[in-house]
Design a protein around this motif. Structure first.
Motif, short mmCIF file in Angstrom:
data_model
loop_
_atom_site.label_atom_id
_atom_site.label_comp_id
_atom_site.label_asym_id
_atom_site.label_seq_id
_atom_site.Cartn_x
_atom_site.Cartn_y
_atom_site.Cartn_z
N PRO A 161 45.36 4.06 71.78
CA PRO A 161 46.40 3.18 72.72
C PRO A 161 45.88 3.11 74.29
N GLU A 162 45.90 1.88 74.81
CA GLU A 162 45.46 1.62 76.00
C GLU A 162 46.73 1.95 76.69
N ASN A 163 47.91 1.24 76.16
CA ASN A 163 49.38 1.52 76.88
C ASN A 163 50.26 1.50 75.63
N GLU A 164 51.53 1.44 76.06
CA GLU A 164 52.60 1.47 74.80
C GLU A 164 52.56 -0.02 74.10
N THR A 165 51.82 -1.21 74.50
CA THR A 165 51.86 -2.06 73.67
C THR A 165 50.55 -2.55 73.39
N LEU A 166 49.51 -1.99 73.75
CA LEU A 166 48.24 -2.55 73.59
C LEU A 166 47.16 -1.29 72.93
N PHE A 218 50.57 -2.70 64.10
CA PHE A 218 51.72 -3.87 64.26
C PHE A 218 52.97 -3.51 63.54
N ARG A 219 53.02 -2.71 62.46
CA ARG A 219 54.21 -2.59 61.74
C ARG A 219 54.69 -1.31 62.28
N ASN A 220 53.87 -0.09 62.51
CA ASN A 220 54.58 1.31 62.76
C ASN A 220 54.06 1.59 64.21
N GLY A 221 53.08 0.94 64.81
CA GLY A 221 52.57 1.86 66.07
C GLY A 221 53.48 1.08 67.07
N GLY A 222 53.97 -0.13 67.08
CA GLY A 222 54.66 -0.52 68.21
C GLY A 222 53.89 -1.62 68.94
N TYR A 223 52.72 -1.69 68.83
CA TYR A 223 51.61 -2.47 69.32
C TYR A 223 51.84 -3.97 69.42
N GLU A 224 51.92 -4.79 70.49
CA GLU A 224 52.09 -6.11 70.56
C GLU A 224 50.72 -6.83 70.48
N PRO A 232 18.60 -2.73 74.64
CA PRO A 232 18.14 -4.03 74.14
C PRO A 232 19.45 -4.80 73.40
N GLY A 233 19.69 -5.82 74.23
CA GLY A 233 20.72 -6.90 73.73
C GLY A 233 21.88 -6.83 74.88
N SER A 234 21.60 -5.82 75.77
CA SER A 234 23.04 -5.67 76.58
C SER A 234 22.98 -6.79 77.51
N GLU A 235 21.78 -7.70 77.91
CA GLU A 235 21.79 -8.45 78.82
C GLU A 235 22.60 -9.63 78.13
N HIS A 236 23.12 -9.85 77.04
CA HIS A 236 23.82 -10.87 76.37
C HIS A 236 25.36 -10.67 76.67
N GLY A 237 25.68 -9.45 77.21
CA GLY A 237 27.09 -9.02 77.52
C GLY A 237 27.90 -8.46 76.38
N GLU A 238 29.18 -8.31 76.66
CA GLU A 238 29.92 -7.56 75.73
C GLU A 238 31.10 -8.58 75.36
N VAL A 239 31.57 -8.57 74.00
CA VAL A 239 32.53 -9.67 73.61
C VAL A 239 33.76 -8.73 73.18
N TRP A 240 34.94 -9.53 73.84
CA TRP A 240 36.33 -8.97 73.56
C TRP A 240 36.87 -9.76 72.60
N TYR A 241 37.58 -9.11 71.34
CA TYR A 241 38.23 -9.94 70.38
C TYR A 241 39.70 -9.40 70.60
N GLU A 242 40.55 -10.10 70.16
CA GLU A 242 41.93 -9.53 70.09
C GLU A 242 42.65 -10.27 69.06
N VAL A 243 43.99 -9.77 68.93
CA VAL A 243 44.88 -10.41 67.99
C VAL A 243 46.20 -9.99 68.41
N THR A 244 47.25 -10.73 68.39
CA THR A 244 48.70 -10.42 68.65
C THR A 244 49.55 -10.19 67.63
N ARG A 245 50.65 -9.48 67.93
CA ARG A 245 51.64 -9.20 66.65
C ARG A 245 51.80 -10.79 65.88
N GLU A 246 52.11 -11.81 66.83
CA GLU A 246 52.50 -12.81 66.37
C GLU A 246 51.45 -13.59 65.68
N GLN A 247 50.13 -13.34 65.95
CA GLN A 247 49.09 -13.88 65.12
C GLN A 247 48.69 -13.32 64.02
N TRP A 248 48.94 -12.07 63.86
CA TRP A 248 48.68 -11.36 62.86
C TRP A 248 49.15 -11.74 61.49
#
Length: 177
Positions: free
Chosen positions: A81-86, A115-121, A158-174
């Protein structure tokens, strides 16, 4: 936390019996490739500034993954958990268990639980842009690429010069991965 059952895996809250298995993962250079450049973790001198999780069997939000058929250790998954909803999804599997759909199966089960039990959005996950296998897992379970960021690592790998990718999904998209 509860035990999660999938077709091939049992995910259970980590406990001290998992410590040796967790530490063994950190000795495989291929498992550690996109975390620290493939260096085995020196368990006598843990880096307090490490940017990745190194579970020891007492961490909340970490599940040990074992094969349902024979209880063989496969790896671990976390929904931190990063916070109550993430929350942030993470996982690490034995190299011998790669390419069998286990990462997607375990990650999907954990996100669904979040999403079902942890309360994350929203659930997010990150990896190096060049880590195609991890990116495929995120996409396969229904996460969407949100952004790529440049990271100024103190010790670039090696490879870090290409950056870091962030992926996400919301409760509505799940839709269950």
């Amino acid at each position: 936390m509860t035990v999660l059952q999938t077709t091939q895996l049992t995910l259970s809250p980590c406990c001290p019996r998992d410590r040796t298995d967790f530490m063994a993962l950190e000795l495989d250079p291929e498992v550690m490739r996109f975390l620290n450049g493939g260096h085995a973790v020196n368990h006598q001198e843990i880096d307090p500034n490490a940017t990745f999780l190194m579970p020891r069997g007492t961490e909340p939000y970490v599940w040990a993954a074992r094969r349902t058929t024979n209880d063989a250790f496969v790896g671990w998954f976390c929904l931190w958990p990063e916070n109550e909803t993430l929350a942030e999804l993470g996982y690490r599997l034995h190299r011998a268990d790669w390419g069998q759909g286990l990462a997607s199966e375990g990650a999907s089960a954990l996100v669904d639980w979040g999403f079902r039990n942890g309360g994350y959005e929203k659930v997010v996950a990150t990896t190096m842009a060049v880590n195609q296998a991890s990116r495929r897992v995120m996409e396969k379970i229904g996460m969407h690429h949100a952004r790529t960021v440049s990271v100024d690592w103190p010790d670039p790998i090696p490879g870090s010069e290409h950056g870091e990718v962030w992926y996400e999904v919301t409760r509505e998209q799940w839709v269950g991965g």
